[in-house]
Design a protein around this motif. Structure first.
Motif, short mmCIF file in Angstrom:
data_model
loop_
_atom_site.label_atom_id
_atom_site.label_comp_id
_atom_site.label_asym_id
_atom_site.label_seq_id
_atom_site.Cartn_x
_atom_site.Cartn_y
_atom_site.Cartn_z
N UNK A 151 0.83 -1.21 0.00
CA UNK A 151 0.00 0.00 0.00
C UNK A 151 0.86 1.26 0.00
N UNK A 152 1.95 1.23 0.76
CA UNK A 152 2.83 2.40 0.81
C UNK A 152 3.62 2.61 -0.46
N UNK A 153 3.84 1.54 -1.24
CA UNK A 153 4.59 1.68 -2.48
C UNK A 153 3.70 2.14 -3.63
N UNK A 154 2.41 2.28 -3.34
CA UNK A 154 1.48 2.78 -4.35
C UNK A 154 0.93 1.71 -5.25
N UNK A 155 1.06 0.46 -4.82
CA UNK A 155 0.56 -0.66 -5.66
C UNK A 155 -0.94 -0.62 -5.75
#
Length: 155
Positions: A151-155
């Motif tokens: 989620x934090x990597x923008x996936x």
């Protein structure tokens, strides 16, 4: 119409996903029922329990930890403050922020909620040995970290 003659097979990982979803939903439903026994809600229980673990947290941090909207956590804190269980204190470094603390009145409620949690989870984990419980917990922590990273990597 879906034919029952042919049952598709799913990977163990996918089956685990279904099982996690089902267990989480049932645990929420059962927790809601049991929380009512003490005149509270599962959401209020979660707030009090989280504050017990990290007293002095900012309201925004608590909202993030519980995955709730700031307005939602604000309303819950308002109710818990009105009940005399939580107090807001000014943040020494940020005059716009408040830090949250449990009051002495919350102590008996937390004892009762703790006993309820032990009973609830004892029933949920009946037949599961301690080693398996630890292994499941360890696995869930890894799954949680993986999902947070995605989620934090923008996936």
């Amino acid at each position: 119409m879906l034919s029952l003659a042919h049952k598709p097979s799913f990977s163990p990982a996918r089956e685990l996903g279904f099982a996690l979803h089902d267990v989480a939903r049932l645990l929420r439903t059962y927790s809601d029922q049991r929380a009512r026994e003490l005149g509270t809600t599962r959401a209020q229980w979660a707030v009090l329990s989280r504050l017990q673990r990290c007293e002095g947290v900012k309201q925004s941090e608590l909202a993030e930890a519980l995955d709730l909207a700031p307005i939602t956590i604000g309303r819950m804190i308002d109710k818990l403050t009105a009940a005399g269980l939580v107090e807001r204190r000014d943040d020494a470094t940020d005059r716009r922020a408040h830090r949250l603390y449990l009051t002495e009145k919350a102590a008996p409620a937390l004892v009762n909620l703790g006993a309820l949690a032990e009973d609830l989870m004892g029933r949920a984990l009946a037949g599961v040995d301690e080693t398996t419980t630890h292994a499941m917990h360890d696995g869930l922590k890894i799954i949680k970290a993986n999902l947070k990273n995605e989620l934090n990597s923008g996936a």
